[in-house]
Design an enzyme around this catalytic site. Structure first.
Site, PDB file in Angstrom:
ATOM      1  N   HIS A  80       2.455   8.955   4.003  1.00  0.00           N
ATOM      2  CA  HIS A  80       1.488  10.082   4.527  1.00  0.00           C
ATOM      3  C   HIS A  80       2.103  10.913   5.627  1.00  0.00           C
ATOM      4  O   HIS A  80       2.090  12.100   5.768  1.00  0.00           O
ATOM      5  CB  HIS A  80       0.163   9.470   5.432  1.00  0.00           C
ATOM      6  N   SER A 130      -7.303   3.908  -1.149  1.00  0.00           N
ATOM      7  CA  SER A 130      -7.031   2.456  -0.900  1.00  0.00           C
ATOM      8  C   SER A 130      -8.102   1.842  -1.344  1.00  0.00           C
ATOM      9  O   SER A 130      -8.244   0.508  -1.586  1.00  0.00           O
ATOM     10  CB  SER A 130      -6.220   2.277   0.381  1.00  0.00           C
ATOM     11  N   HIS A 174      -1.646  11.048  -1.387  1.00  0.00           N
ATOM     12  CA  HIS A 174      -1.305  10.269  -2.426  1.00  0.00           C
ATOM     13  C   HIS A 174      -1.360  10.760  -3.667  1.00  0.00           C
ATOM     14  O   HIS A 174      -1.498  12.013  -3.744  1.00  0.00           O
ATOM     15  CB  HIS A 174      -2.716   9.239  -2.733  1.00  0.00           C
ATOM     16  N   ASP A 185       0.796  -1.292  -0.170  1.00  0.00           N
ATOM     17  CA  ASP A 185       0.057   0.102   0.065  1.00  0.00           C
ATOM     18  C   ASP A 185       0.788   1.143   0.128  1.00  0.00           C
ATOM     19  O   ASP A 185       1.753   1.424   0.982  1.00  0.00           O
ATOM     20  CB  ASP A 185      -0.729   0.088   1.244  1.00  0.00           C
ATOM     21  N   GLU A 187      -1.080  -7.658   2.996  1.00  0.00           N
ATOM     22  CA  GLU A 187      -0.701  -6.553   2.704  1.00  0.00           C
ATOM     23  C   GLU A 187       0.288  -5.860   3.423  1.00  0.00           C
ATOM     24  O   GLU A 187       0.398  -5.826   4.714  1.00  0.00           O
ATOM     25  CB  GLU A 187      -1.960  -5.547   2.911  1.00  0.00           C
ATOM     26  N   ASP A 224      -1.639  -0.028  -4.428  1.00  0.00           N
ATOM     27  CA  ASP A 224      -2.991   0.564  -5.138  1.00  0.00           C
ATOM     28  C   ASP A 224      -2.528   1.989  -5.652  1.00  0.00           C
ATOM     29  O   ASP A 224      -3.556   2.313  -6.387  1.00  0.00           O
ATOM     30  CB  ASP A 224      -3.694   0.474  -3.651  1.00  0.00           C
ATOM     31  N   HIS A 225      -1.336   2.585  -5.149  1.00  0.00           N
ATOM     32  CA  HIS A 225      -1.258   3.759  -5.608  1.00  0.00           C
ATOM     33  C   HIS A 225       0.228   3.980  -4.995  1.00  0.00           C
ATOM     34  O   HIS A 225       0.685   3.254  -4.072  1.00  0.00           O
ATOM     35  CB  HIS A 225      -2.091   4.792  -5.170  1.00  0.00           C
ATOM     36  N   ASP A 257      -9.518  -2.148   7.631  1.00  0.00           N
ATOM     37  CA  ASP A 257      -9.137  -0.960   6.953  1.00  0.00           C
ATOM     38  C   ASP A 257      -9.436  -1.282   5.373  1.00  0.00           C
ATOM     39  O   ASP A 257      -9.561  -2.505   4.962  1.00  0.00           O
ATOM     40  CB  ASP A 257      -7.671  -0.676   7.115  1.00  0.00           C
TER      41      ASP A 257
HETATM   42 ZN   LIG Z   1      -3.085   6.055   2.035  1.00  0.00          ZN
END
Ligand SMILES: [Zn+2]
Ligand SMILES: *[C@@H]1O[C@H](CO)[C@@H](O)[C@H](O)[C@H]1NC(C)=O
Ligand SMILES: *[C@@H]1O[C@H](CO)[C@@H](O)[C@H](O)[C@H]1NC(C)=O
Ligand SMILES: *[C@@H]1O[C@H](CO)[C@@H](O)[C@H](O)[C@H]1NC(C)=O
Length: 617
Positions: A356, A151, A508, A103, A347, A395-396, A202
């Site tokens: 972040h 996400s 992101h 992630d 994950e 995911d990004h 999450d």
């Molecule tokens: Zn995030």
């Protein structure tokens, strides 16, 4: 020898003079080159000795590698189409699929972590991460309503193979549920599992085994995940954090809004074995065979960042350890049964959180932990008699991480400094929690500004970050921090500046992310550049399961598990949330934070944690 003093660049391919090599060292460490003549000749000797040994070793290694590669490729070719693999690159019968999500990990994460590892473990510059060796392609990540995904939409692309809006947990833009690969796998006779380092409720894990209109409905997600869901119980192994959403609001450590005991529901109604501590985890690990289904809630919320977790290894297992327990449990359970094999999602959840927080020291450790988990899965596949594949992707990207940074107005140096990250033994988040605890302590409440500054310099920057070059006004900025730019962000920014590492955002970004696989021949459809939904389609295709049939079943069975007023909302929670309508994943969280700020006795002192802990999306 201090890490910064190592003759790091005594390498075979570097024919330049000692002086140049030494300068190159300085570029990597951020330390001035040693100056004295005696030191120079000492290094010269090291370097020459190093060079000849290195040359010899390199020759031997190349010959050995040539033999191994030759042998390996013959062995691998011999495997096709035998050993359970068909001509189409898919197994002909029983099979295992492991899907790994990193992630928030973008391409720069790999560059940074690779150099960091070379520096800390004194490896040659050709040394790469396990992931690097398994690069397959790249993925385009936009969601249905934004060029930058969150996400939830990211994982919906993987679980359903469909684009949806930011905040959507396996529901489509029209708020109907979409069947997931995990649900379809379970229905088809596979065993299933989810392993994460964040809360099991999450967005990423939630997308595989639940359907809600807004990722914030974690209480509902917890219930669906254990089986209170139109399809019933679909996950055989659940390992991760997020215990607080499974405990009733009458219990210490709960973060639920209601008094539903989801642990008890899991045990009594759906037959789960439940563990919640390291000792039980180790016992299961030692026993090998685990009775399924298993619910292992290893942390109240998130498992701590790897850089902090290593100091609490007796409390929290690592990503690789959790992955190994799940793999062994699923393998044992599917061995002599009618099971078709298994589908497991693992994950590296908190790579995203370190970004972040713009915290590069925590980030590289988190990526390394995921790389290690990937290696654990490769070993498992290699040893297993059942043919299988691991596919990994993100995911990004998060943070707009840059391996290079201009600090100040002077033309920037072409360097970034792994040694600065190596010096840190804790995350910026840990520092800010420690600072908050100090302010709340008797000593902290009585402390003068000067004493606070001293605490920040010695107990935080020096002890936990190994940073000795912090200026007085930088220390002051921590004391004067507000909720809008909290201490953890300042700690992280200062270590980033010293390392010459850059960030463009605390959120992101839209950059393409990498796709990895154990063997390109087993994931040919993912070679090259793809839309993220093609990754989801690959998963269903490899398992040969029907996701659309699950969608139909979900829509038909869309029973009301929550709420009494038909007109209000379905089992998937209300649709009228800021998340689903505007794609503003964090807007409700911002509101919470502002509310807490207003209520706060101390006027914005330690809402830093609130902000930090909640805003991660
Ligand atoms: Zn995030
Ligand atoms: C706990 O949940 C119940 C509903 O299940 C609610 O009535 C009660 O107010 C909640 N208590 C707290 C302290 O939040
Ligand atoms: C794979 O397994 C074989 C035999 O069990 C072993 O010799 C080999 O070293 C393993 N390879 C890897 C990469 O672990
Ligand atoms: C790293 O730590 C060492 C002491 O262990 C110190 O001498 C050095 O200055 C530190 N590096 C930075 C960038 O502060």
């Amino acid at each position: 020898m201090a890490p910064s003093d190592r003759p790091l660049l005594a390498r075979a391919d570097s024919q330049d003079s000692y002086r140049e090599a030494n300068e190159e060292d300085a570029l990597l460490t951020g330390q001035a080159a040693p100056a004295s003549e005696s030191e120079r000749s000492r290094w010269q000797k090291y370097r020459e000795a190093g060079l000849s040994i290195y040359a010899l070793l390199a020759t031997i290694t190349i010959i050995a590698l040539a033999i191994v590669v030759n042998h390996e490729s013959k062995r691998a070719h011999a495997k096709l189409p035998n050993n359970g693999w068909g001509e189409d690159g898919k197994p002909t019968g029983k099979r295992n699929l492991i899907f790994m999500v990193s992630d928030g990990m973008g391409p720069t994460s790999l560059s940074l972590t690779r150099s960091f590892r070379q520096y800390t473990e004194v490896l040659p510059k050709e040394d790469v991460l396990v992931l690097d060796d398994h690069l397959l392609g790249s993925s385009r990540t936009r969601s249905s309503n934004s060029l930058i995904t969150d996400s939830a939409a990211g994982a919906t692309a993987f679980s359903c193979g469909m684009k949806s809006y930011n905040g959507a947990i396996s529901v489509l833009p029209d708020h109907t549920p979409c069947g997931t690969v995990l649900e379809a796998a379970k229905k088809a006779g596979y065993l299933t599992g989810l392993v994460v380092t964040t809360r099991l409720t999450d967005a990423t894990p939630a997308c595989f085994a639940s359907h809600v209109n807004n990722r914030a409905y974690e209480d509902i997600i917890a219930e669906q995940m254990v089986g209170n869901h139109p399809l019933g119980q679909v996950v055989d192994v659940l390992i991760g954090g997020g215990r607080c959403h499974f405990l009733p609001n009458t219990t210490e450590g709960s973060c639920r809004q209601d008094d539903t005991n989801v642990v008890k529901m899991a045990q009594d109604k759906y037959g789960y074995n439940y563990i919640d501590n390291r000792e039980d985890f180790d016992n299961l690990q030692a026993r090998g065979g685990v009775e399924l289904p298993l619910l292992a809630l290893m942390a109240d919320t998130d498992v701590p960042y790897e850089i902090d977790r290593v100091h609490m290894d007796d409390v929290y297992p690592s990503e690789a350890e959790m992955a190994e327990l799940a793999l062994n449990a699923l393998e044992a359970a599917s061995k002599d049964s009618a099971a078709k094999g298994f589908f497991l999602m693992i994950e590296g959840s908190r790579i995203d959180h370190t970004s972040h927080g713009n915290d590069p020291a925590a980030h590289v450790r988190e990526v390394l932990a995921h790389d290690k988990a990937f290696a654990t899965v490769l070993d498992f596949l290699n040893d297993s008699e059942t043919p299988g594949v691991v596919v990994g992707t993100s995911d990004h990207e998060t943070g707009g991480l840059a391996a290079g940074r201009q600090v100040g107005q002077a033309y920037p140096v072409y360097a970034w400094y792994p040694s600065v990250l190596a010096n840190a033994s804790h995350s910026a988040s840990y520092l800010s929690h420690k600072w908050a605890a100090y302010l709340d302590s008797d000593a902290g409440q009585k402390a003068s500004r000067k004493q606070k500054a001293k605490f920040i310099r010695h107990e935080l920057f020096e002890r936990d970050f190994g940073l000795y070059s912090i200026l007085e006004e930088e220390v002051e900025s921590i004391i004067d921090a507000t909720i809008f730019w909290p201490p953890s962000w300042i700690f992280a920014d200062l270590i980033s500046q010293r390392a010459n590492v850059g960030w463009s955002t605390h959120g992101h970004t839209a950059v393409d992310v990498n796709i990895y696989a154990s063997d390109p021949r087993h994931a040919e459809a993912l070679i090259g550049n793809h839309e993220n939904i093609e990754v989801g389609k690959f998963l269903a295709d490899f398992l040969e399961v029907d996701v659309e049939a699950i969608t139909k079943e979900l829509v038909q069975k869309g029973v009301r598990t929550h709420g009494s007023d038909e007109s209000e909302w379905s089992w998937m929670g209300p649709t009228n949330s800021p998340v689903s309508e505007e794609g503003l994943a964090q807007s409700h969280e911002h509101q919470d934070i502002h509310a807490e700020l207003l209520n706060s006795r101390s006027g914005g002192r330690f809402e830093a944690q609130i902000r930090e802990d909640r805003i991660l999306a």
